[in-house]
Motif scaffolding. Structure first.
Motif, PDB file in Angstrom:
ATOM      1  N   ALA A 232      13.736  31.513  99.090  1.00 52.94           N
ATOM      2  CA  ALA A 232      13.313  30.023  99.241  1.00 52.94           C
ATOM      3  C   ALA A 232      14.427  29.560  98.062  1.00 52.94           C
ATOM      4  N   LEU A 233      14.956  28.458  98.441  1.00 56.11           N
ATOM      5  CA  LEU A 233      15.766  27.780  97.525  1.00 56.11           C
ATOM      6  C   LEU A 233      15.220  26.291  96.713  1.00 56.11           C
ATOM      7  N   PRO A 234      15.736  25.938  95.491  1.00 56.33           N
ATOM      8  CA  PRO A 234      15.176  24.433  95.162  1.00 56.33           C
ATOM      9  C   PRO A 234      15.833  23.501  95.955  1.00 56.33           C
ATOM     10  N   SER A 235      15.226  22.575  96.127  1.00 51.02           N
ATOM     11  CA  SER A 235      15.937  21.333  97.141  1.00 51.02           C
ATOM     12  C   SER A 235      14.942  20.090  97.015  1.00 51.02           C
ATOM     13  N   ASN A 236      15.390  19.202  97.696  1.00 58.62           N
ATOM     14  CA  ASN A 236      14.503  17.812  97.561  1.00 58.62           C
ATOM     15  C   ASN A 236      13.613  17.726  99.039  1.00 58.62           C
ATOM     16  N   ILE A 237      13.457  18.772  99.694  1.00 52.60           N
ATOM     17  CA  ILE A 237      12.770  18.892 100.884  1.00 52.60           C
ATOM     18  C   ILE A 237      11.877  19.895 100.985  1.00 52.60           C
ATOM     19  N   GLY A 238      10.902  19.772 101.727  1.00 51.43           N
ATOM     20  CA  GLY A 238       9.785  20.848 101.739  1.00 51.43           C
ATOM     21  C   GLY A 238       9.275  21.773 100.604  1.00 51.43           C
ATOM     22  N   GLY A 239       9.261  22.868 100.522  1.00 53.35           N
ATOM     23  CA  GLY A 239       8.785  23.645  99.449  1.00 53.35           C
ATOM     24  C   GLY A 239       9.625  23.902  98.474  1.00 53.35           C
ATOM     25  N   GLY A 240      11.019  23.572  98.804  1.00 51.77           N
ATOM     26  CA  GLY A 240      12.024  23.536  97.731  1.00 51.77           C
ATOM     27  C   GLY A 240      11.924  22.385  96.846  1.00 51.77           C
ATOM     28  N   TYR A 241      11.261  21.462  97.140  1.00 52.22           N
ATOM     29  CA  TYR A 241      10.802  20.401  96.605  1.00 52.22           C
ATOM     30  C   TYR A 241      10.113  20.692  94.991  1.00 52.22           C
ATOM     31  N   ASN A 242       9.197  21.584  95.293  1.00 52.66           N
ATOM     32  CA  ASN A 242       8.083  21.907  94.317  1.00 52.66           C
ATOM     33  C   ASN A 242       9.035  22.926  93.215  1.00 52.66           C
ATOM     34  N   LEU A 243      10.000  23.632  93.875  1.00 48.76           N
ATOM     35  CA  LEU A 243      10.870  24.882  93.206  1.00 48.76           C
ATOM     36  C   LEU A 243      11.840  24.096  92.281  1.00 48.76           C
ATOM     37  N   ARG A 244      12.354  22.856  92.768  1.00 50.50           N
ATOM     38  CA  ARG A 244      13.216  22.131  91.871  1.00 50.50           C
ATOM     39  C   ARG A 244      12.432  21.391  90.833  1.00 50.50           C
ATOM     40  N   ILE A 245      11.380  21.113  91.273  1.00 56.30           N
ATOM     41  CA  ILE A 245      10.471  20.468  90.135  1.00 56.30           C
ATOM     42  C   ILE A 245      10.333  21.437  88.699  1.00 56.30           C
ATOM     43  N   ILE A 246       9.926  22.412  88.960  1.00 54.24           N
ATOM     44  CA  ILE A 246       9.549  23.476  88.127  1.00 54.24           C
ATOM     45  C   ILE A 246      11.013  23.959  87.287  1.00 54.24           C
ATOM     46  N   LEU A 247      12.069  24.029  88.074  1.00 54.59           N
ATOM     47  CA  LEU A 247      13.421  24.233  87.589  1.00 54.59           C
ATOM     48  C   LEU A 247      13.720  23.247  86.423  1.00 54.59           C
ATOM     49  N   ARG A 248      13.982  22.096  87.059  1.00 59.48           N
ATOM     50  CA  ARG A 248      14.225  21.003  86.156  1.00 59.48           C
ATOM     51  C   ARG A 248      13.253  20.802  84.903  1.00 59.48           C
ATOM     52  N   ARG A 249      11.872  20.939  85.130  1.00 63.86           N
ATOM     53  CA  ARG A 249      11.101  20.989  84.003  1.00 63.86           C
ATOM     54  C   ARG A 249      11.526  22.065  82.999  1.00 63.86           C
ATOM     55  N   ALA A 250      11.808  23.322  83.266  1.00 62.08           N
ATOM     56  CA  ALA A 250      12.250  24.334  82.400  1.00 62.08           C
ATOM     57  C   ALA A 250      13.345  23.986  81.642  1.00 62.08           C
TER      58      ALA A 250
END
Length: 890
Positions: free
Chosen positions: A358-376
């Protein structure tokens, strides 16, 4: 039999089950050990306890009381061994975790519960695929509904281990409620050391979102902490009617991270889960993150659950007052610790997701990953934590290596480092712009709605924490919506699929269409079973229906062109170019376009090769996200964090062609689902194949028999005709979505057409340039250099003319002349004149009616107004400013 009137709801089911608690909740152990039924005065749930009490021990209204003055020192892996040993001794097989990216469930992006490992949905009905019975599994689960709680309550995680304890197909196999709660009780009292009087079993309900399956559950609590939820799936909903499952399922999800926390007795779960890693970070940074203020707040932190509270901000202030902390203490001494814990949780979640593709992105499940990455990223910077995500990741990977070796493998392959590095660069670029945007928002008021937040995050990477922090720096307290992260990710966890509908209402009772295309047939004499206008159904067909990204076959039936072929259930519908007069029961002549079929076949097999070569060349994350195969060309969408370079495209192409040149073998076999998953892994779901009980697995092997690619696929392939592939040629690539790269390519006969066209273009170019075929590049370079030299000479000549013209006009103050120059030269003349004397205003026009005006700073004139005044009465298209104006006269 269970009967419920009206719409099914969890509250309704709980009420119904509670009416007959002896049947649905009571187990033999309750009588044996003296547990009696009571009701919680706060949440009104029923529960079972030996000791008399008036609350159910849920942490949302009970303080934690299991903290130890001297916590037990035991690591994550060691505690799992202790857990696994207990259940192995009690007849359970231990299996490896499944991926956190749920490829076998098309309705979910991530694995959110251990039972999901074994669920397979076919034709809307749930089935189970399990390797042993009963079993335990150390399943990592990802959930993003509690993001705002992570680091705060002491117990919430976005990624955690659900130690799954499962028994299937009761009463034919496995065990049921009595045995389940016996094991539960024995583990809690003997391994965790919980006193019988502290243990509570709370009545609840579990259900699928659509209530297709459901059942009662018993949640185990002690000392303010939920230890485990034991679900007994015993009902299903079929055609609106409730019935008992033939094979009942025990689904026990032990929240392993909370178990470890409870056992060790730390004042929060993050210290228990990450203790050895946190110690290394403290030593390296020299910072004492766990302050006295934090320890005070930790005792009541469990009461600050934003999912439960309607006004979490007010409750936060009440709790601070309760433990004697000021808001300043909270901001400076408590929140940095919460931020550090969130960084550790988010890093671990990202590691498992990236390792599984999985990869951080602005679509699908990647959206959630990018949220927590930028939060970190935001927490590290805001609280000056002194840590880097890649360093934290390595410490986590080393700690978990005996249990999850794939984390270290991903780090060694530079997957995590590369993805985080690119995301950090994007985050930094958007940060300065984000600060300006935040300043503007704060200036407009203190209220902000969820849609504004969503836009700010998606367009500018601004997290809610970044927003509130920037506001606080300006002395403003922003009012954000409650449950902000739950609102941000709403609708992005579950994938929605469009239901395919026929253009004509099909009658019931139509027999399944026999699929002749799997026998490689391109012609047949099928019998008409149904006809209405231009829609026809036959008893059998050589026409492949559109599916799996492959276009439908082209061809004719009785000389009439077939424009579309679709499959609805087991019936294949043919759409003709016009209404047909076929009679039901008659036979027709069906002829598939053989050339188009060959091209589709070559493109489908080439798609699998490009998919496999992308993973081999780019990394395991490059999963197939979508495809389209037409006779003329094909494309594949793969997950990737950046645009593909020419070198990467040539590499992917080279790997695929290398396999073809060295010899490949394409096969399609029908294999039981469990056997296919065990043999080939979850990569068989690359093409989003449906997990039917028996699956058509297409494999591509090299000449040694090594499997290069294996997918569940219903498409047409170059089986026993591998030579049709010829060569694969990538013709284009671009980012189709954030985190998704599209690769367009040709192969087989279409590849040959492409090369023929390319060759013709090269020869024509050679002729036009009067150059040898392999010296076209040299000739183009030579021509470009000549053009540049001519351009430079013309530029120099124009500058000379501009200078001479300017000299001739030097004595004039207000200049309004017609000149024989292009607009750029006129601009040079005017610039020179105004630079010499800033009190001048210069208007120049040429024979093409192009006009410019430049007003010097000391002239006191506006160029655009002066120009409009001078040309009054003439139509003018153009515009300008106080200093410069230009346009065209008509």
């Amino acid at each position: 039999m269970l009967e419920i009137k009206g719409e099914l709801t969890k509250d309704g089911l709980r009420e119904e089950f509670s009416k007959n608690a002896d049947k649905y909740y009571k187990v033999a152990l309750f009588d044996r050990e003296g547990f009696t039924r009571m009701q919680c005065r706060i949440c009104k749930k029923n529960f079972w306890s030996v000791a008399k009490r008036d609350t159910c021990e849920d942490s949302s209204h009970t303080e934690y009381s299991f903290f130890k003055t001297k916590p037990v020192n035991i690591g994550y892996v060691e505690f799992w061994k202790r857990f696994a040993d207990f259940f192995r001794k009690n007849g359970h097989a231990e299996i490896k975790k499944y991926p956190v990216v749920s490829r076998w469930r098309k309705d979910l992006y991530f694995t959110i519960a251990s039972i999901q490992d074994f669920q397979r949905i076919e034709a809307g009905k749930m089935g189970f695929e399990y390797a042993a019975n009963p079993l335990i599994v150390p399943q990592i689960c990802l959930r993003f509904g509690d993001i705002e709680n992570v680091g705060v309550t002491g117990r919430h995680f976005t990624g955690f281990m659900m130690a799954g304890q499962h028994s299937f197909n009761y009463p034919k196999e496995g065990y049921w409620k009595d045995r389940c709660i016996e094991l539960n009780y024995e583990f809690i009292t003997k391994i965790l050391g919980v006193k019988k009087g502290d243990l509570v079993y709370s009545e609840d309900v579990w259900a699928m979102p659509d209530f297709s399956e459901f059942g009662p559950s018993l949640e185990s609590f002690a000392n303010g902490s939920e230890l485990v939820n034991s679900v007994f799936t015993e009902f299903e909903l079929v055609n609106g009617k409730i019935r008992e499952l033939e094979g009942k399922v025990v689904d026990v999800g032990w929240g392993f991270d909370r178990l470890l926390w409870f056992y060790t007795g730390y004042d929060n779960a993050y210290e228990a889960v990450f203790h050895s890693i946190l110690e290394k970070v403290r030593k390296k940074t020299g910072k004492d993150f766990e302050t006295d203020a934090f320890k005070k707040f930790a005792k009541v932190a469990g009461e600050l659950d934003v999912d439960v509270l309607k006004n979490a901000r007010e409750r936060e202030k009440e709790l601070l007052k309760k433990v004697g902390l000021t808001l300043e203490d909270y901001e400076k001494k408590v929140k940095p610790v919460q931020g550090l814990y969130a960084v550790f949780d988010h890093t671990r979640t990202l590691m498992f997701a990236i390792a599984d593709g999985a990869l951080p992105s602005n679509i699908g499940g990647g959206y959630n990953l990018r949220i927590i990455l930028r939060r970190a990223f935001d927490f590290i910077e805001r609280y000056d934590l002194g840590v880097e995500l890649t360093d934290v990741a390595r410490l986590i990977a080393e700690d978990l290596k005996p249990l999850y070796p794939e984390l270290m493998e991903s780090l060694e392959a530079k997957e995590f480092e590369t993805v985080v590095g690119i995301e950090k660069e994007r985050y930094n670029k958007s940060k300065d712009n984000a600060k300006q945007i935040v300043s503007t928002i704060i200036g407009k008021g203190k209220e902000i709605n969820i849609q504004q937040l969503k836009t700010l995050y998606e367009s500018n990477g601004i997290t809610p924490e970044f927003l509130t922090s920037a506001a606080a720096a300006k002395g403003v307290e922003l009012n954000l919506p409650e449950n902000v992260y739950e609102s941000l990710i709403e609708g992005d966890l579950v994938k929605k699929e469009k239901q395919k509908k026929s253009g004509v209402l099909l009658p019931e009772g139509l027999k399944p269409t026999k699929q002749l295309y799997y026998e490689f047939k391109t012609e047949a004499k099928p019998k008409v079973l149904f006809v209405k206008g231009k829609y026809v159904v036959f008893d059998e067909t050589p026409f492949y229906p559109e599916g799996g990204g492959q276009a439908a076959d082209r061809g004719k039936i009785n000389g009439i062109t077939v424009t579309d072929v679709q499959k609805y259930g087991d019936v294949i519908v043919h759409t003709m170019e016009k209404d047909v007069g076929f009679n039901v029961g008659s036979t027709v002549d069906a002829q598939v376009d053989k050339d188009a079929r060959r091209r589709l076949t070559a493109h489908h097999t080439a798609t699998h090769l490009i998919s496999a070569s992308s993973r081999k060349f780019l990394g395991r994350h490059a999963w197939q996200e979508g495809t389209r195969k037409e006779p003329e060309k094909a494309h594949i969408d793969i997950a990737h964090y950046d645009k593909l370079s020419e070198e990467e495209l040539r590499g992917i192409e080279g790997v695929a062609n290398g396999w073809i040149f060295n010899g490949i073998k394409v096969e399609a076999n029908y294999i039981p689902r469990g056997e296919a998953e065990e043999k080939y892994g979850f990569e068989i779901y690359q093409g989003h194949g449906i997990p039917t009980k028996t699956m058509r697995i297409v494999t591509i092997k090299d000449k040694t028999g090594k499997v290069l690619d294996a997918q569940a696929c219903g498409g047409l392939h170059a089986i026993n005709q591998e030579s049709i592939l010829g060569i694969v040629k990538i013709i284009n690539s671009y980012r189709s979505h954030d985190g998704i790269v599209r690769i367009e390519f040709v192969a087989g006969p279409s590849g040959l057409d492409y090369f023929d066209k390319e060759d013709a273009e090269l020869h024509e170019g050679s002729r036009l340039l009067n150059a040898e075929l392999f010296r076209i590049h040299d000739k183009i370079t030579e021509v470009k250099n000549e053009q540049q030299a001519n351009h430079d000479r013309l530029k120099a000549y124009a500058n000379m003319l501009a200078k001479e013209t300017a000299n001739s006009l030097r004595g004039v103050q207000m200049i309004d002349n017609e000149v024989d120059f292009a607009k750029d030269v006129m601009r040079k003349i005017a610039d020179q004149l105004v630079s010499e004397d800033s009190s001048r205003v210069v208007i120049l026009r040429n024979k093409e009616n192009e006009i410019i005006c430049i007003a010097g700073e000391a002239s006191g004139k506006s160029a655009i107004e002066y120009l409009r005044e001078k040309i009054k009465g003439r139509e003018f298209t153009g515009g300008g400013s106080k200093k410069y104006a230009e346009g065209k006269l008509k």
